[in-house]
Design a protein around this motif. Structure first.
Motif, mmCIF file in Angstrom:
data_model
loop_
_atom_site.group_PDB
_atom_site.id
_atom_site.type_symbol
_atom_site.label_atom_id
_atom_site.label_comp_id
_atom_site.label_asym_id
_atom_site.label_seq_id
_atom_site.Cartn_x
_atom_site.Cartn_y
_atom_site.Cartn_z
ATOM 1 N N LEU A 142 25.481 10.602 -26.953
ATOM 2 C CA LEU A 142 26.243 10.293 -25.752
ATOM 3 C C LEU A 142 27.748 10.418 -25.969
ATOM 4 C CD1 LEU A 142 26.471 9.164 -22.918
ATOM 5 C CD2 LEU A 142 26.385 6.859 -23.875
ATOM 6 N N HIS A 143 28.231 10.201 -27.189
ATOM 7 C CA HIS A 143 29.672 10.122 -27.416
ATOM 8 C C HIS A 143 30.262 11.531 -27.426
ATOM 9 C CE1 HIS A 143 29.014 5.922 -28.267
ATOM 10 N NE2 HIS A 143 28.066 6.260 -29.134
ATOM 11 N N PHE A 144 30.494 12.048 -26.226
ATOM 12 C CA PHE A 144 31.065 13.386 -26.096
ATOM 13 C C PHE A 144 32.551 13.320 -26.466
ATOM 14 C CE2 PHE A 144 27.847 12.707 -22.811
ATOM 15 C CZ PHE A 144 26.897 13.638 -23.211
ATOM 16 N N GLN A 145 32.921 14.029 -27.526
ATOM 17 C CA GLN A 145 34.295 13.956 -28.001
ATOM 18 C C GLN A 145 35.191 14.991 -27.333
ATOM 19 O OE1 GLN A 145 35.285 11.511 -29.958
ATOM 20 N NE2 GLN A 145 33.183 10.726 -29.945
ATOM 21 N N SER A 146 34.611 16.006 -26.727
ATOM 22 C CA SER A 146 35.461 17.085 -26.215
ATOM 23 C C SER A 146 34.911 17.638 -24.915
ATOM 24 C CB SER A 146 35.547 18.204 -27.261
ATOM 25 O OG SER A 146 34.278 18.821 -27.391
ATOM 26 N N LEU A 147 35.791 18.322 -24.229
ATOM 27 C CA LEU A 147 35.409 19.002 -22.999
ATOM 28 C C LEU A 147 34.371 20.083 -23.291
ATOM 29 C CD1 LEU A 147 35.939 19.599 -19.970
ATOM 30 C CD2 LEU A 147 37.736 21.171 -20.701
ATOM 31 N N ALA A 148 34.473 20.714 -24.447
ATOM 32 C CA ALA A 148 33.540 21.796 -24.804
ATOM 33 C C ALA A 148 32.106 21.282 -24.834
ATOM 34 C CB ALA A 148 33.927 22.393 -26.149
ATOM 35 N N GLU A 149 31.911 20.090 -25.408
ATOM 36 C CA GLU A 149 30.563 19.531 -25.467
ATOM 37 C C GLU A 149 30.003 19.263 -24.073
ATOM 38 O OE1 GLU A 149 30.327 17.150 -29.687
ATOM 39 O OE2 GLU A 149 31.225 16.131 -27.979
ATOM 40 N N LEU A 150 30.851 18.780 -23.185
ATOM 41 C CA LEU A 150 30.415 18.528 -21.812
ATOM 42 C C LEU A 150 30.045 19.830 -21.102
ATOM 43 C CD1 LEU A 150 33.003 15.816 -20.738
ATOM 44 C CD2 LEU A 150 30.543 15.494 -20.980
ATOM 45 N N GLU A 151 30.798 20.889 -21.361
ATOM 46 C CA GLU A 151 30.505 22.158 -20.699
ATOM 47 C C GLU A 151 29.231 22.791 -21.246
ATOM 48 O OE1 GLU A 151 34.132 24.560 -20.550
ATOM 49 O OE2 GLU A 151 34.379 23.673 -18.564
ATOM 50 N N VAL A 152 28.951 22.571 -22.533
ATOM 51 C CA VAL A 152 27.666 23.038 -23.085
ATOM 52 C C VAL A 152 26.522 22.319 -22.374
ATOM 53 C CG1 VAL A 152 26.190 22.996 -25.135
ATOM 54 C CG2 VAL A 152 28.577 23.709 -25.329
ATOM 55 N N LEU A 153 26.690 21.012 -22.125
ATOM 56 C CA LEU A 153 25.690 20.237 -21.381
ATOM 57 C C LEU A 153 25.463 20.833 -19.989
ATOM 58 C CD1 LEU A 153 23.952 17.654 -20.890
ATOM 59 C CD2 LEU A 153 26.051 16.519 -20.170
ATOM 60 N N CYS A 154 26.558 21.209 -19.326
ATOM 61 C CA CYS A 154 26.456 21.816 -17.984
ATOM 62 C C CYS A 154 25.673 23.126 -18.034
ATOM 63 C CB CYS A 154 27.852 22.087 -17.415
ATOM 64 S SG CYS A 154 28.838 20.610 -17.236
ATOM 65 N N THR A 155 25.962 23.934 -19.029
ATOM 66 C CA THR A 155 25.280 25.227 -19.161
ATOM 67 C C THR A 155 23.779 25.026 -19.340
ATOM 68 O OG1 THR A 155 27.266 26.135 -20.197
ATOM 69 C CG2 THR A 155 25.211 27.389 -20.459
ATOM 70 N N HIS A 156 23.410 24.101 -20.224
ATOM 71 C CA HIS A 156 21.986 23.830 -20.445
ATOM 72 C C HIS A 156 21.317 23.289 -19.186
ATOM 73 C CE1 HIS A 156 22.732 23.312 -25.073
ATOM 74 N NE2 HIS A 156 22.689 24.574 -24.695
ATOM 75 N N LEU A 157 22.054 22.489 -18.441
ATOM 76 C CA LEU A 157 21.466 21.806 -17.280
ATOM 77 C C LEU A 157 21.261 22.748 -16.104
ATOM 78 C CD1 LEU A 157 20.558 18.992 -16.335
ATOM 79 C CD2 LEU A 157 22.866 18.628 -15.461
ATOM 80 N N TYR A 158 22.225 23.632 -15.840
ATOM 81 C CA TYR A 158 22.185 24.423 -14.610
ATOM 82 C C TYR A 158 21.766 25.875 -14.793
ATOM 83 C CZ TYR A 158 24.570 20.423 -12.542
ATOM 84 O OH TYR A 158 24.880 19.166 -12.105
ATOM 85 N N ALA A 189 19.389 17.744 -21.750
ATOM 86 C CA ALA A 189 20.602 17.671 -20.926
ATOM 87 C C ALA A 189 20.427 16.655 -19.798
ATOM 88 C CB ALA A 189 20.922 19.054 -20.356
ATOM 89 N N GLU A 190 19.228 16.610 -19.206
ATOM 90 C CA GLU A 190 18.967 15.637 -18.135
ATOM 91 C C GLU A 190 19.042 14.213 -18.671
ATOM 92 O OE1 GLU A 190 15.197 16.791 -16.578
ATOM 93 O OE2 GLU A 190 16.016 18.413 -15.346
ATOM 94 N N LYS A 191 18.496 13.993 -19.869
ATOM 95 C CA LYS A 191 18.589 12.664 -20.485
ATOM 96 C C LYS A 191 20.048 12.284 -20.737
ATOM 97 C CE LYS A 191 14.097 12.796 -22.855
ATOM 98 N NZ LYS A 191 13.422 12.849 -24.187
#
Length: 1031
Positions: free
Chosen positions: A3-19, A30-32
């Motif tokens: 859960l401890h996303f340290q950077s914007l890059a990690e969040l955007e990887v999550l978005c890519t996997h999710l959508y 990614a949904e979890k």
């Protein structure tokens, strides 16, 4: 994923996997992570990071999704935080108007949710979340892009206000929607009207993407306003053709007329699906909005609009436009009578244009096939209205209806060759659509029936001859055979349709004779097809034949129909079928043939069995002769004897299991049909004592295999049903007690064995355990309520079967969680009625329960009171009423100090002691019931009122506290009104639970609920009630 996303890059990887990710595992992870992010304290900051620094639209979409879930929680964010989120999003979309459309849409939905859920919230004496309309006006004064965003905000807000959230109380939704309708909706529609005027004042350049988008969004806004549920009817979207737009009377003036004429004017320039959808809603406007002259003028304008569109139909080449126009035509007849339509000056020309349009649509069957439903609905209702037209003006349907029928018939036959040769999807494969269209056509086809019958006879003879030639041809071409079989299938469907139309339209003897001519041909085809089995067969023709047989059954077979019908005259000459008894023989021959030759074809077998079921409904099973019954049961006797022999020899257990499953299902069907005491007694004597123990042994051996236990338990549940008093045995017969003893053994065996399975996974718990428990509860409930067993006899003679089955009930109940009791509908609908029977007649058993068990039972009642299932909640109310009444009577007797202390007194004392040790149990249930009455959409008010009086009389102090908490939560002007409501509630109510006193309280409660609702109804100057009595 951490859960401890340290950077914007990690969040955007999550978005890519999710959508856009294709890896299922990564998407699940990614949904979890998304759910964890929403629950995280840093959720808002991460959302802001994604919106401000995200490099992809999906990053912004993730932020919008998180915010939407965050603001939709049952426990809301602080009001200041929600205001900040709203203002931030408004500024964000204002500063970046060229965001991806789906991002703008998602962000605006967040604003709409915040506004709806906070609609009644006040800060500094103002409804802070209602300022949204003023904020939107700033957008409308900006560029075209900003104007589009402003319109989308209003559109989404209107749609959100109309959307029912079933996870929240429906009464609260209705309160918000009503306030929005009264305070804002008309202003929004006026604003849309002004925008439409501005758009129409300029030259319409549809090549300009921004201008086109603005026009589309304004029309969507108008449509959402007209789609609003003005009166809280919550119309089912599936019943599209029955909706009526309940425009408020105050809107009838300038606003409604202006928007109507601007939509019409816009349609002249550019007919779009959005504009046509608006026109559909205008055609659905409630009739009572206008006086008779106004209604006639309004209808005339609608008819002129139809004429103008049909005279220039270029825009209808678009499937969306075409579909909405078809809906518009159907709505015209839904809302207006044929007698009104024929009085319109343009009617003769318009009905001709509609007929030509329909014929063209039917001929182009591959274009927008789902829209044909609306055209056929129009013609079906027009033709059905002919007998009721009193106007002298000609309706012209006798001219055009036969043409519509002919176009449908010929177009379907012509489509077969195209489907076969081009390998297209066959319309006949979509049976749901075919049946729907045929049921609409059946009424239309009976108008000028002679023309339709002549056409069908000619086509049937021609195609049947061609089919026979191909059958006898040594070099039969496969493609030609497929085409001919497809045409015959359509013709059989059509003959069944027109025969079934006799029930929907006025018919004569001549029409019946025509039905006979057509039916002869189908019966001859049946003989031809069956003679060629199994080498020569066609599934589509067989399904069509079953459709025809079912339509013929509905129309010409049955005790209520005249046996002298002319339909049999021609059939007697050609086929020797003289009446419906001969037809039944033909039906049964066809059913047996299908079962023999079509066993591997699921659609044919399924429809054949359904036809047999429908056929048997009107013919109850009568068998009063024992010899006849023994002969009828002979195959089952042989099967049971085989099972008994195998059981004794202990081999081929799988064969036994399969045989028992089939036997249990067959016997259940037979038991269901035996509704007289004589016939049921013969079945019981046949089963007991020889064969019921076999079923008992099967339960012992295969308790963990639902495929085996479920049919056996369902058979026992059916045997326990005292339907039509069939179990009221003679006074000298012990059968009732014997039957209950066998049921008790089976339930106890199953209950004890099933608990040995231990814990089961979520996907296994219902099929492996809960389903069987629910069937056992249903069987036990039928026994307790059947009035064919005197349960006191068991204790009197030392028989423990009754006590054993009650203990099995408790053991099974304690193995089920409260959440599962309510989550699985069949379980809850068997447990709660059983509990109702126990509290009604066996309170001694309830009071003897151990305190933890009794607490479990009462908690299950408390939780069941809040369920949306009225069967369950009503049973809970009744059970609670029996318990409260029992306790009240005991306290009343205790006050009289009886000289002797009997067993009933001791049972009452145990229950009273338990309630004194757990006072919150009844208090909680009183809170639930009062909350239901005051705040919820109470659908079983009478049931709720019965236990509520007893709860109030048993705990008057707590009721006073509830009353005070509700009154004190309101603004001062309302407190006196609410106090008077509570005084009126108890006015004339005495300190007893007599029927008369209960009825008085029920009447008072009905008035109380209405008066409290009016008192709590918020206006713009007062803060509404936010108290929930459950807290």
């Amino acid at each position: 994923m951490a859960l401890h996303f340290q950077s914007l890059a990690e969040l955007e990887v999550l978005c890519t996997h999710l959508y856009v990710g294709t890896d299922l595992t990564q998407r699940i992870e990614a949904e979890k992570a998304l759910l964890e992010l929403i629950d995280s304290p840093e959720c808002l900051s991460k959302c802001q990071l994604l919106l401000e620094q995200g490099t992809t639209s999906y990053a912004q979409l993730l932020a919008a999704t998180c915010l939407s879930k965050l603001v939709s929680r049952v426990s809301p964010l602080p009001i200041e935080q929600r205001i900040d989120i709203r203002n931030y999003i408004l500024n964000y979309v204002a500063s970046q108007p060229k965001l991806a459309p789906f991002v703008i849409q998602a962000l605006i939905q967040v604003i709409a949710k915040i506004t709806k859920l906070g609609w009644f919230e006040i800060q500094k004496d103002q409804f802070v979340f209602r300022e949204i309309i003023a904020d939107v006006k700033k957008f409308l004064q900006g560029t075209v892009e900003h104007c589009v965003i402003g319109v989308i905000i209003l559109s989404e807000l209107t749609q959100e206000m109309n959307l029912v959230d079933y996870s929240r109380p429906s009464a609260k939704h209705r309160k918000i929607a009503t306030s929005f309708r009264d305070t804002s909706l008309k202003d929004i529609l006026v604003l849309a009207c002004s925008l439409l005027k501005e758009v129409l004042a300029k030259p319409l350049n549809l090549q300009d993407q921004y201008q086109q988008n603005l026009v589309m969004q304004v029309l969507k806004l108008v449509l959402n306003c007209l789609n609003f549920d003005f009166i809280g009817s919550a119309a089912d979207e599936s019943s599209d053709d029955l909706s009526t737009v309940q425009i408020p009377t105050t809107w009838r003036t300038r606003c409604f007329r202006l928007i109507f004429y601007r939509i019409k004017y816009f349609l002249r320039k550019d007919p779009s699906s959005e504009a046509l959808s608006c026109l559909v809603q205008f055609a659905s406007t409630r009739r009572s909005l206008f006086s008779s002259p106004e209604r006639a003028k309004y209808l005339g304008n609608l008819i002129k609009g139809v004429k103008r569109i049909l005279e220039n139909p270029q825009g209808l080449s678009d499937p969306g436009n075409y579909h909405e126009f078809c809906r518009f035509l159907a709505r015209l007849k839904t809302n207006y009578q044929l007698g009104e339509l024929v009085m319109v000056k343009e009617y003769p020309e318009v009905i001709r244009l509609i007929a030509n349009f329909t014929i063209t649509s039917l001929q182009h069957w591959e274009f927008a096939p789902n829209s044909v439903h609306y055209l056929l609905t129009l013609w079906q209702r027009m033709v059905a209205s002919v007998p009721f037209v009193k106007s002298t003006e000609p309706h012209l349907l006798d001219t055009y209806a036969p043409e519509i029928t002919k176009a449908f018939i010929t177009s379907r036959l012509e489509s077969v060759a195209i489907v076969v040769r081009d390998h297209l999807d066959d319309p006949l494969d979509d049976t749901a659509t075919v049946f729907q269209q045929l049921e609409q056509l059946c009424t239309v086809s009976r108008c000028e029936y002679e023309k339709t019958c002549t056409l069908l006879v000619q086509l049937f003879d021609q195609n049947a001859q061609n089919y026979q030639k191909l059958l006898h041809s040594a070099t039969g071409i496969t493609v030609d055979m497929a085409i001919q079989e497809g045409r015959l299938a359509w013709l059989v469907y059509l003959v069944g349709t027109v025969v079934g139309g006799r029930l929907t339209y006025t018919s004569t003897d001549e029409h019946d004779a025509m039905d006979g001519e057509l039916s002869c041909r189908v019966f001859q085809l049946i003989s031809l097809m069956d003679s060629g089995l199994p080498q020569c067969s066609n599934e589509k023709i067989e399904l069509a034949i079953l459709w025809f047989l079912d339509q013929f059954r509905k129309t010409y077979v049955g005790d209520q129909l005249q046996r002298t019908s002319k339909v049999y005259a021609r059939m007697s000459e050609v086929l020797g079928i003289t009446d419906d008894n001969h037809v039944l023989e033909t039906f049964m021959t066809k059913i047996v043939t299908n079962l023999k030759y079509w066993g591997r074809c699921e659609p044919v077998i399924s429809r054949t069995l359904q036809f047999l079921n429908d056929l048997s409904v009107g013919y109850p099973f009568h068998c009063e002769n024992e010899d006849e019954f023994e002969n009828f049961m002979l195959p089952l006797t042989v099967a049971f004897e085989t099972v008994l022999q195998i059981f004794n020899n202990n081999f081929k257990q799988e064969d036994v299991k399969r045989m028992l499953i089939g036997l249990a299902r067959d016997l259940r069907g037979i038991a269901f049909a035996l509704n007289t005491k004589t016939s049921y007694t013969m079945l019981f004597d046949w089963m007991y004592p020889t064969y019921l123990p076999i079923l008992q042994r099967a339960i012992e051996r295969w308790y963990g295999e639902p495929a085996c236990t479920t049919p056996i338990l369902k058979l026992m549940a059916e045997l326990m049903q005292n339907r039509s008093q069939r179990l009221n045995f003679d006074v000298s017969s012990p059968n009732g007690i014997l039957l209950f003893r066998e049921a008790s053994k089976m339930v106890c065996t199953y209950g004890n064995q099933i608990l040995s399975l231990g814990s089961l996974s979520k996907d296994q718990i219902y099929p492996m355990k809960l389903k069987g428990i629910s069937i056992c509860y249903s069987a036990l409930k039928s026994a307790l309520c059947g009035n064919y067993v005197s349960f006191g006899v068991f204790k009197l003679y030392g028989d423990n079967h009754f006590d054993n089955v009650l203990q099995a009930f408790v053991k099974m109940l304690l193995s089920v969680s409260h959440s599962d009791l309510l989550q699985y509908r069949k379980l809850s609908q068997s447990y709660y009625p059983l509990l109702e029977c126990l509290t009604q007649d066996h309170m001694s058993f309830i009071t003897n329960l151990e305190p933890p068990v009794l607490l479990y039972v009462l908690t299950s009642i408390s939780e069941g009171l809040t369920t949306l299932d009225t069967v369950v909640s009503s049973s809970c109310c009744t059970s609670l009423d029996y318990i409260v009444t029992y306790l009240f009577k005991h306290i009343a007797k205790e006050g009289k100090k009886p000289l002797r202390c009997g067993e009933a007194t001791q049972a009452g004392q145990r229950l009273l002691h338990f309630m004194q040790q757990n006072p919150d149990v009844l208090q909680q249930m009183m809170s639930v019931l009062m909350n239901t009455i005051v705040f919820e959409d109470c659908r079983n008010q009478w049931s709720v009122s019965r236990p509520l009086l007893g709860l109030i009389l048993l705990n008057e102090k707590y009721f006073s506290e509830l009353r005070a908490s509700l009154i004190n939560s309101q603004p001062l002007p309302k407190q006196d009104v609410l106090a008077q409501c509570f005084r009126n509630l108890m006015e004339g109510v005495e300190q007893n639970l007599s029927i008369k006193n209960r009825d008085r309280f029920t009447q008072n409660l009905s008035v109380f609920r209405r008066e409290v609702a009016e008192a709590l109804r918020s206006d713009d100057n007062a803060e509404p009630c936010s108290l929930d009595m459950m807290s």
